[in-house]
Design a protein around this motif. Sequence first.
Motif, PDB file in Angstrom:
ATOM      1  N   ARG A 133       0.837  -1.203   0.000  1.00  0.00           N
ATOM      2  CA  ARG A 133       0.000   0.000   0.000  1.00  0.00           C
ATOM      3  C   ARG A 133       0.876   1.259   0.000  1.00  0.00           C
ATOM      4  NH1 ARG A 133      -5.551  -0.169  -0.544  1.00  0.00           N
ATOM      5  NH2 ARG A 133      -5.991   1.139   1.271  1.00  0.00           N
ATOM      6  N   ALA A 134       1.958   1.211   0.771  1.00  0.00           N
ATOM      7  CA  ALA A 134       2.874   2.359   0.796  1.00  0.00           C
ATOM      8  C   ALA A 134       3.532   2.559  -0.566  1.00  0.00           C
ATOM      9  CB  ALA A 134       3.930   2.154   1.879  1.00  0.00           C
ATOM     10  N   LYS A 135       3.892   1.460  -1.226  1.00  0.00           N
ATOM     11  CA  LYS A 135       4.527   1.563  -2.541  1.00  0.00           C
ATOM     12  C   LYS A 135       3.587   2.209  -3.559  1.00  0.00           C
ATOM     13  CE  LYS A 135       7.941  -2.173  -2.301  1.00  0.00           C
ATOM     14  NZ  LYS A 135       8.344  -3.501  -2.835  1.00  0.00           N
ATOM     15  N   MET A 136       2.288   1.966  -3.420  1.00  0.00           N
ATOM     16  CA  MET A 136       1.330   2.578  -4.328  1.00  0.00           C
ATOM     17  C   MET A 136       1.405   4.103  -4.254  1.00  0.00           C
ATOM     18  SD  MET A 136      -1.961   0.106  -3.632  1.00  0.00           S
ATOM     19  CE  MET A 136      -3.073   1.104  -4.651  1.00  0.00           C
ATOM     20  N   ALA A 137       1.571   4.621  -3.027  1.00  0.00           N
ATOM     21  CA  ALA A 137       1.697   6.076  -2.852  1.00  0.00           C
ATOM     22  C   ALA A 137       3.046   6.572  -3.347  1.00  0.00           C
ATOM     23  CB  ALA A 137       1.500   6.440  -1.384  1.00  0.00           C
ATOM     24  N   LEU A 138       4.096   5.859  -3.005  1.00  0.00           N
ATOM     25  CA  LEU A 138       5.444   6.317  -3.308  1.00  0.00           C
ATOM     26  C   LEU A 138       5.782   6.208  -4.791  1.00  0.00           C
ATOM     27  CD1 LEU A 138       7.260   4.762  -0.224  1.00  0.00           C
ATOM     28  CD2 LEU A 138       6.774   7.189  -0.610  1.00  0.00           C
ATOM     29  N   GLU A 139       5.154   5.256  -5.496  1.00  0.00           N
ATOM     30  CA  GLU A 139       5.413   5.113  -6.930  1.00  0.00           C
ATOM     31  C   GLU A 139       5.130   6.422  -7.668  1.00  0.00           C
ATOM     32  OE1 GLU A 139       6.557   3.035  -9.079  1.00  0.00           O
ATOM     33  OE2 GLU A 139       6.711   1.083  -8.075  1.00  0.00           O
ATOM     34  N   LEU A 140       4.111   7.159  -7.221  1.00  0.00           N
ATOM     35  CA  LEU A 140       3.761   8.418  -7.890  1.00  0.00           C
ATOM     36  C   LEU A 140       4.847   9.470  -7.732  1.00  0.00           C
ATOM     37  CD1 LEU A 140       0.025   8.748  -6.830  1.00  0.00           C
ATOM     38  CD2 LEU A 140       0.904   8.061  -9.057  1.00  0.00           C
ATOM     39  N   LEU A 141       5.722   9.268  -6.756  1.00  0.00           N
ATOM     40  CA  LEU A 141       6.734  10.279  -6.445  1.00  0.00           C
ATOM     41  C   LEU A 141       8.079   9.991  -7.114  1.00  0.00           C
ATOM     42  CD1 LEU A 141       5.917  10.631  -2.637  1.00  0.00           C
ATOM     43  CD2 LEU A 141       5.031  11.982  -4.547  1.00  0.00           C
ATOM     44  N   ARG A 142       8.171   8.899  -7.837  1.00  0.00           N
ATOM     45  CA  ARG A 142       9.453   8.555  -8.457  1.00  0.00           C
ATOM     46  C   ARG A 142       9.959   9.620  -9.431  1.00  0.00           C
ATOM     47  NH1 ARG A 142       9.664   2.124  -9.659  1.00  0.00           N
ATOM     48  NH2 ARG A 142      11.879   2.579  -9.745  1.00  0.00           N
ATOM     49  N   PRO A 143       9.072  10.337 -10.159  1.00  0.00           N
ATOM     50  CA  PRO A 143       9.588  11.416 -11.023  1.00  0.00           C
ATOM     51  C   PRO A 143      10.244  12.558 -10.245  1.00  0.00           C
ATOM     52  CG  PRO A 143       7.384  10.761 -11.706  1.00  0.00           C
ATOM     53  CD  PRO A 143       7.634  10.112 -10.373  1.00  0.00           C
ATOM     54  N   TYR A 144      10.031  12.595  -8.930  1.00  0.00           N
ATOM     55  CA  TYR A 144      10.556  13.697  -8.108  1.00  0.00           C
ATOM     56  C   TYR A 144      11.698  13.229  -7.195  1.00  0.00           C
ATOM     57  CZ  TYR A 144       5.982  15.364  -9.596  1.00  0.00           C
ATOM     58  OH  TYR A 144       4.887  15.713 -10.348  1.00  0.00           O
ATOM     59  N   GLN A 145      12.327  12.108  -7.541  1.00  0.00           N
ATOM     60  CA  GLN A 145      13.350  11.511  -6.675  1.00  0.00           C
ATOM     61  C   GLN A 145      14.451  12.486  -6.304  1.00  0.00           C
ATOM     62  OE1 GLN A 145      14.450   8.034  -8.956  1.00  0.00           O
ATOM     63  NE2 GLN A 145      13.332   6.670  -7.581  1.00  0.00           N
ATOM     64  N   GLN A 146      14.854  13.342  -7.248  1.00  0.00           N
ATOM     65  CA  GLN A 146      15.963  14.250  -6.975  1.00  0.00           C
ATOM     66  C   GLN A 146      15.562  15.377  -6.030  1.00  0.00           C
ATOM     67  OE1 GLN A 146      19.017  13.373  -7.997  1.00  0.00           O
ATOM     68  NE2 GLN A 146      17.909  11.587  -8.782  1.00  0.00           N
ATOM     69  N   GLN A 147      14.268  15.549  -5.791  1.00  0.00           N
ATOM     70  CA  GLN A 147      13.787  16.605  -4.898  1.00  0.00           C
ATOM     71  C   GLN A 147      13.464  16.093  -3.500  1.00  0.00           C
ATOM     72  OE1 GLN A 147      11.006  17.948  -8.525  1.00  0.00           O
ATOM     73  NE2 GLN A 147      10.404  18.816  -6.579  1.00  0.00           N
ATOM     74  N   LEU A 148      13.427  14.778  -3.325  1.00  0.00           N
ATOM     75  CA  LEU A 148      12.915  14.198  -2.086  1.00  0.00           C
ATOM     76  C   LEU A 148      14.022  13.531  -1.294  1.00  0.00           C
ATOM     77  CD1 LEU A 148       9.648  12.539  -3.457  1.00  0.00           C
ATOM     78  CD2 LEU A 148       9.925  14.822  -2.472  1.00  0.00           C
ATOM     79  N   ASP A 149      14.131  13.900  -0.035  1.00  0.00           N
ATOM     80  CA  ASP A 149      15.045  13.243   0.900  1.00  0.00           C
ATOM     81  C   ASP A 149      14.194  12.632   2.015  1.00  0.00           C
ATOM     82  OD1 ASP A 149      17.567  14.077  -0.308  1.00  0.00           O
ATOM     83  OD2 ASP A 149      17.024  16.087   0.363  1.00  0.00           O
ATOM     84  N   PHE A 150      14.314  11.335   2.196  1.00  0.00           N
ATOM     85  CA  PHE A 150      13.538  10.650   3.218  1.00  0.00           C
ATOM     86  C   PHE A 150      14.407  10.339   4.437  1.00  0.00           C
ATOM     87  CE2 PHE A 150      10.970   9.747  -0.515  1.00  0.00           C
ATOM     88  CZ  PHE A 150       9.671   9.799  -0.026  1.00  0.00           C
ATOM     89  N   VAL A 151      13.823  10.457   5.612  1.00  0.00           N
ATOM     90  CA  VAL A 151      14.416   9.907   6.834  1.00  0.00           C
ATOM     91  C   VAL A 151      13.425   8.868   7.330  1.00  0.00           C
ATOM     92  CG1 VAL A 151      15.824  11.881   7.472  1.00  0.00           C
ATOM     93  CG2 VAL A 151      13.463  11.833   8.195  1.00  0.00           C
ATOM     94  N   CYS A 152      13.928   7.720   7.736  1.00  0.00           N
ATOM     95  CA  CYS A 152      13.021   6.596   7.955  1.00  0.00           C
ATOM     96  C   CYS A 152      13.535   5.665   9.033  1.00  0.00           C
ATOM     97  CB  CYS A 152      12.836   5.813   6.659  1.00  0.00           C
ATOM     98  SG  CYS A 152      14.363   5.042   6.051  1.00  0.00           S
ATOM     99  N   ALA A 153      12.704   4.697   9.375  1.00  0.00           N
ATOM    100  CA  ALA A 153      13.120   3.579  10.216  1.00  0.00           C
ATOM    101  C   ALA A 153      13.723   2.497   9.320  1.00  0.00           C
ATOM    102  CB  ALA A 153      11.925   3.029  10.996  1.00  0.00           C
TER     103      ALA A 153
END
Length: 383
Positions: free
Chosen positions: A47-67
């Motif tokens: 389910r999370a991948k469904m949301a994140l897939e839409l953001l792949r064109p913006y990879q160079q703009q996005l920095d994630f901090v995660c567990a």
Amino acid sequence: MSVRLTIGLLLNPFAGIGGSVALKGSDGADTVQQALARGAKPLAIERAKMALELLRPYQQQLDFVCAGADMGANCLEALGFNYQVIFQPNVPSEAVDSHGFVNALNQYAQQHHIDLLLFAGGDGTARDVCGFIDERIPVLGIPAGCKIHSGVYAVTPIAAGRMVEQMAQGELLSLAEANVMDIDETAFRQGIVRAKRYGEMTIPDDLRYVQSVKSGGKESDELVLQDIAAEVIDLTEDGLAIMGSGSTVAAVMAQMDLTNSLLGVDVIAQGELMASDQTANQLLTHVQLAQDEGTPCKLVITVIGGQGHVFGRGNQQLSPALIRTLGVENIIVVATKNKLQSLQGRPLIADTGDAELDQMLSGYIRVVTGYRDYVMYPLASPS
């Protein structure tokens, strides 16, 4: 216009696992084990991948901090995003790991700007986040649980991805307070729906930009300025406030019945005028003395209409040293929505003369647009 974003990501890998095997929930380690024993498959990561897939064109703009592991890092690794692990969970993960990650994110946010916490789960996950999150960090839920009664979730995973996409594109998003709800799973399994409110969190809302503010469906600046003043009074009444230049701040001070230096910077303490038309060094001294005494300090500033400058035009008294001493979290930007709309989508601008500080200030910021009314708006540096 594109915006660089730093996003916290938290996945509850076992969210919703009890639904397909008729356990009517996933709360508790025993329920998870029962679900796995019945052959249930974890679906939250998908389910999370469904949301994140839409953001792949913006990879160079996005920095994630995660567990780490399945609570965030594995998903981001699979999709090719930039990420930094700030918390290592147990394997398999437990509810306490959600608490641990949120605490780690709060500490990270003390030194770095966090635009959003994106989390995947159900109402139990929302409760885990709500109990620990710093209230200054907006959140958005990716629905992945059996129970989704809380208002902090997007309607679908795709909808969550679209909202983050809007942020990456620099679109204006309002902020709203949404309730965190959960039901008693034990009672639910007996056919009784018993919901309870556990708090609220701030979410980016669907954009309804020029909304009715007491005057015929359009914003009345006079009434809105009264509302903005009421919010500023609530935020500053117990401490010291540096009041920047500009007509909006002047209107706030007029509502407080205080004399204002329209083109200067004033200082108020506990709602009373302390000093007028101060220099950069004088302002820094006021703040340092107040902080030494344990007094909270805020900076109230507005936006130059049409230009969008927050720092660097007409308020050079607000030096980089002052801003660093105050801390980004103590800056209160005020503006009417009409003024923001006049920018026609252009970002606010920080031009302090300190390139590193300008970059630190960049990202989405809250703008006070009324009483308990905020808008998320992008702020950029000259570069």
